[in-house]
Scaffold this motif. Structure first.
Motif, mmCIF file in Angstrom:
data_model
loop_
_atom_site.group_PDB
_atom_site.id
_atom_site.type_symbol
_atom_site.label_atom_id
_atom_site.label_comp_id
_atom_site.label_asym_id
_atom_site.label_seq_id
_atom_site.Cartn_x
_atom_site.Cartn_y
_atom_site.Cartn_z
ATOM 1 N N VAL A 296 -11.232 3.494 -9.577
ATOM 2 C CA VAL A 296 -10.410 3.416 -8.367
ATOM 3 C C VAL A 296 -10.577 2.060 -7.690
ATOM 4 O O VAL A 296 -9.598 1.417 -7.289
ATOM 5 N N ARG A 300 -7.653 -0.715 -7.182
ATOM 6 C CA ARG A 300 -7.334 -1.106 -5.809
ATOM 7 C C ARG A 300 -7.494 -2.617 -5.619
ATOM 8 O O ARG A 300 -6.770 -3.245 -4.844
ATOM 9 N N THR A 339 -6.973 7.835 -7.081
ATOM 10 C CA THR A 339 -5.691 7.625 -6.423
ATOM 11 C C THR A 339 -4.566 7.776 -7.439
ATOM 12 O O THR A 339 -4.786 7.774 -8.655
ATOM 13 N N ASP A 340 -3.342 7.888 -6.934
ATOM 14 C CA ASP A 340 -2.181 7.967 -7.821
ATOM 15 C C ASP A 340 -2.055 6.701 -8.667
ATOM 16 O O ASP A 340 -1.706 6.772 -9.851
ATOM 17 N N ASP A 341 -2.334 5.536 -8.068
ATOM 18 C CA ASP A 341 -2.253 4.283 -8.824
ATOM 19 C C ASP A 341 -3.268 4.269 -9.965
ATOM 20 O O ASP A 341 -2.983 3.774 -11.065
ATOM 21 N N THR A 342 -4.451 4.790 -9.698
ATOM 22 C CA THR A 342 -5.471 4.846 -10.750
ATOM 23 C C THR A 342 -5.003 5.741 -11.887
ATOM 24 O O THR A 342 -5.169 5.403 -13.073
ATOM 25 N N SER A 360 -10.365 16.411 -4.863
ATOM 26 C CA SER A 360 -9.090 15.768 -5.170
ATOM 27 C C SER A 360 -7.906 16.587 -4.691
ATOM 28 O O SER A 360 -6.779 16.089 -4.634
ATOM 29 N N GLN A 480 -5.290 14.173 -3.496
ATOM 30 C CA GLN A 480 -5.809 13.713 -2.215
ATOM 31 C C GLN A 480 -6.997 12.798 -2.477
ATOM 32 O O GLN A 480 -7.706 12.955 -3.465
ATOM 33 N N TYR A 481 -7.182 11.845 -1.566
ATOM 34 C CA TYR A 481 -8.304 10.923 -1.706
ATOM 35 C C TYR A 481 -9.059 10.911 -0.382
ATOM 36 O O TYR A 481 -8.673 10.215 0.553
ATOM 37 N N SER A 486 -13.740 7.482 -0.140
ATOM 38 C CA SER A 486 -13.215 6.135 -0.352
ATOM 39 C C SER A 486 -14.185 5.090 0.191
ATOM 40 O O SER A 486 -14.248 3.961 -0.301
ATOM 41 N N GLU A 489 -16.584 3.447 -2.353
ATOM 42 C CA GLU A 489 -16.119 2.516 -3.387
ATOM 43 C C GLU A 489 -16.894 1.200 -3.348
ATOM 44 O O GLU A 489 -17.467 0.822 -2.327
#
Length: 744
Positions: A296, A300, A339-342, A360, A480-481, A486, A489
């Motif tokens: 993640v 990011r 995350t959705d991007d991950t 999640s 969900q994150y 977060s 990280e």
């Protein structure tokens, strides 16, 4: 009167009796938690370690049997010891079980008769005790779970006191669930980075302990060997761990304050790898990215290529060392969240299944429906599936190694949780995934008890992750994150510093043959992966910075291995205007290196050099190369020689050399020629001016002579004169000319 009615009345009367007895008998203090949490400020003098609990799932036919070891950890001898079992109220939901975990109940709903222990217990001594109690004594009739306490009393310094305790949970049902609950195990073989990338040096020797007898990784591998095929265990393996063990097996060094010493785990590492290779034949091996990088955080930070590279390199290492192709289409992000991007980055890299935690989907306690029923683990994701580990079971697995009372009650507590899930809907086919934390440190006893139950109980059935994934999915909504996670990280401001070494790695690629590039650049890449390890989540960023420093050091070391050898006296002598500079190039790397050599004209004077194109030097050799030059001046001057990749990026350090030239260069010759020509012109000009001057002088003298002659001729009446000023001698015939000497 029905059996249930009699049971209800009996429970009421017994509860009333117990309450009356409790007024005069010492009970466990209400604020002391025997199961979880920190140690009490004033711990009880007897430590109770439960060594056996049967059955694991009680019914009407089997009494509760407990074996324990009591150890006097106080300063006084304890006499007149006696023990008994006490239980708290019947539990019918998972939420009630968690309440018991969080705060110890009074255990006053039912008590067994006291059992006296004849011998005293001196300080430091231990004794084994056995206690068997019927379910009628404990008044266990309803299906559910019962919190039970083994309470120890004794006389200390003349006063009877409550001196020790240990709690456990007993599931109970007269009839087992009709449909077994599917259980899928995920065991992590993951460690934090400890190896200095690309070397045989380790920062400490902790890994040797972890893979030796009793070590956490050794215990997990033991369980996989004994139960892997039967329990359908999935092993999640960090390739960096395999890489480190492979390096250890050949002998290694460990850093200490006084210097490096030999590591102690070479033999254990070799044995571990051999055994794991055998386990790979019967159990699924799922590869994390190398060093289990924080997926993640990297996505990011705009570095998805680092994640992709870590996955590729990691899989290759497992294939090479363990001789097996790992599963790479399943990803387990740190803390089970992403995350959705991950997810989209992982999908693009070939992943179709993610192993996630309940967090999640906003379910941090249980994977339950609105009706309070635990649902199966499979969930739909865009372009794939999620397998969601039950958060309640993960919490219990995390606490199990430190469970008060030892590994036996810890395993019993997890068994009770599984029983409660199964009893919620005994006729419905469901499954759960048990995924402990990455740094899980279970004892051998804990693993034996857990796997004995989950593989042998007729109300449970082992399942592989693949089988779980293929089951009917549950719609849990979007990912969900959690903000709290977060914050764990890796620091983004430090990850931004990865850009420079990543660029250098890309630039250095042109210096090596394609088949050698990965190996040559591996130490740097591995150091970057180590720096991005999810093991550093939640830290202050110092471990990430240290890893980044290691990557930069690896780059500097690599560049320094291919360099220009400085002349012994530091001076080159050139004797002609086109004499070449002869350099010695040294390649201490084991691979061929392609390079360019030249002069930094911005820092050099006196000569220019031709481009000799890309040169190649074999690994582990020296070579000479001639660099044609054009000398522009004589005397002594300084030039800076450079060695570069074919793309023009630096390799070894620049070398400043002194040049002594006894020859004129082309420019110098031109300057000299022009100066000589100018000198000749000046000489010619001076000659011409002098010529004109003397010509004028001669004319003037001639004019003077002519004038004199005219005057003389006027006296004699004879002369000639021409208009062009030429002097025509007069005719002196008939004149007497005096001799020359007399004329003068």
């Amino acid at each position: 009167m029905s059996v249930r009615a009699r049971g209800t009345l009996g429970r009421f009367l017994l509860t009333l009796l117990v309450a009356l007895l409790a007024l005069g008998m010492p009970l466990a203090p209400a604020n002391a938690d025997p199961t979880v949490g920190p140690a009490q400020d004033e711990p009880l003098p007897v430590t109770v370690n439960l060594t056996k609990i049967t059955p694991t799932f009680a019914d009407s036919s089997t009494p509760v049997h407990v074996e324990a070891e009591l150890t006097n950890t106080g300063d006084e001898t304890i006499t007149e010891l006696w023990i008994r079992l006490q239980r708290d109220q019947w539990i019918s939901t998972r939420a009630q079980l968690q309440i018991v975990d969080d705060q110890q109940p009074p255990y006053a709903w039912a008590m067994s008769a006291p059992t006296s222990l004849s011998a005293p217990l001196d300080p430091g001594d231990s004794m084994s005790v056995t206690l068997t109690v019927s379910r009628d004594e404990l008044v266990m009739y309803d299906a559910g779970a019962y919190p039970i306490l083994l309470n120890v009393y004794g006389t200390v310094d003349g006063w009877e006191n409550h001196v020790g305790q240990a709690a456990f949970t007993m599931p109970h049902a007269d009839q087992r669930p009709d449909t077994p609950l599917g259980v899928s195990w995920v065991l992590p073989l993951i460690d934090q980075p400890r190896r200095v990338s690309g070397t045989d040096v380790f920062t400490d020797d902790t890994l040797a302990t972890e893979i030796s007898s009793g070590g956490r990784l050794e215990n997990i591998l033991d369980a996989a060997e004994e139960y892997g095929e039967q329990a359908k265990i999935s092993l999640v393996v960090d390739p960096a761990l395999i890489d480190a063990l492979d390096a250890m097996s050949d002998g290694y060094q460990v850093r200490t304050d006084t210097g490096n010493i030999d590591g102690a785990g070479a033999e254990a590492a070799a044995s571990f790898l051999t055994r794991l290779t055998d386990v790979a034949d019967t159990s699924a091996i799922i590869a994390t990215p190398y060093s289990d990088v924080d997926a993640v955080a990297l996505v990011r930070a705009g570095m998805p290529e680092v994640l992709s590279d870590a996955r590729t390199y990691g899989a290759d290492i497992i294939t090479d060392v363990l001789d097996t192709d790992p599963i790479t289409n399943i990803a387990w992000p740190a803390d089970g969240i992403m995350t959705d991007d991950t997810w989209q980055t992982l999908v693009a890299d070939g992943v179709d299944t993610a192993l996630l935690s309940g967090a999640s989907y906003g379910q941090e306690d249980y994977l339950e429906s609105p009706l309070g029923i635990t649902e199966s683990a499979s969930t739909v994701l865009p372009n794939g599936r999620a397998i969601v580990a039950d958060p309640g079971l993960s919490r219990l697995l995390t606490a199990a190694p430190q469970y008060a009372g030892g590994p036996v009650p810890a395993a019993q507590r997890i068994t009770a949780e599984l029983a409660m899930i199964s009893l919620q809907m005994p006729t419905e086919a469901r499954n759960v995934v048990l995924a402990p934390p990455r740094d899980w440190a279970p004892s051998e006893q804990l693993l034996d008890d857990l796997f004995t139950t989950t593989t042998n109980a007729d109300w449970l059935t082992p399942m592989s992750l693949q089988q779980v994934s293929e089951g009917p999915p549950v719609d849990r909504g979007p990912l969900q994150y959690p903000a709290t996670l977060s914050e764990q990280e890796l620091p983004g401001n430090i990850l931004e510093s990865f850009a420079a070494p990543l660029q250098q790695v890309a630039e250095l690629g042109s210096a090596f043959d394609p088949e050698d590039t990965d190996e040559a650049l591996w130490p740097t890449r591995a150091a970057l992966f180590d720096a991005a390890s999810s093991a550093w989540r939640g830290g202050d960023g110092s471990a990430v910075s240290n890893g980044l420093d290691t990557a930069n050091d690896a780059l500097a070391t690599l560049r320094a291995q291919i360099h220009i050898v400085t002349p012994s006296d530091g001076t080159y002598t050139l004797t002609s205007s086109d004499a070449p500079l002869v350099f010695t190039i040294e390649n201490n790397l084991p691979w061929d290196v392609h390079y360019r050599i030249g002069i930094d004209e911005s820092r050099s004077v006196g000569l220019t050099a031709e481009d000799v194109g890309v040169q190649t030097i074999p690994g582990g050799t020296r070579a000479t190369v001639q660099l044609p030059t054009s000398v522009e001046r004589s005397g002594a001057f300084t030039v800076v020689a450079q060695i570069r990749t074919p793309d023009g990026d630096p390799l070894g350090n620049d070398v400043q050399i002194n040049v002594s030239s006894s020859a004129y260069g082309t420019a110098a010759l031109w300057v000299t020629g022009i100066a000589f020509t100018a000198l000749l012109a000046l000489i010619a000009r001076r000659w011409w001016r002098r010529h004109l001057f003397w010509a004028e002088e001669r004319r003037k003298r001639a004019d003077a002579q002519a004038h004199q002659l005219r005057e003389d001729a006027g006296d004699h009446g004879q002369h000639e004169y021409r208009s062009d000023d030429a002097i025509v001698p007069p005719d002196f015939a008939g004149y007497d000319v005096p001799p020359r000497d007399e004329h003068r």
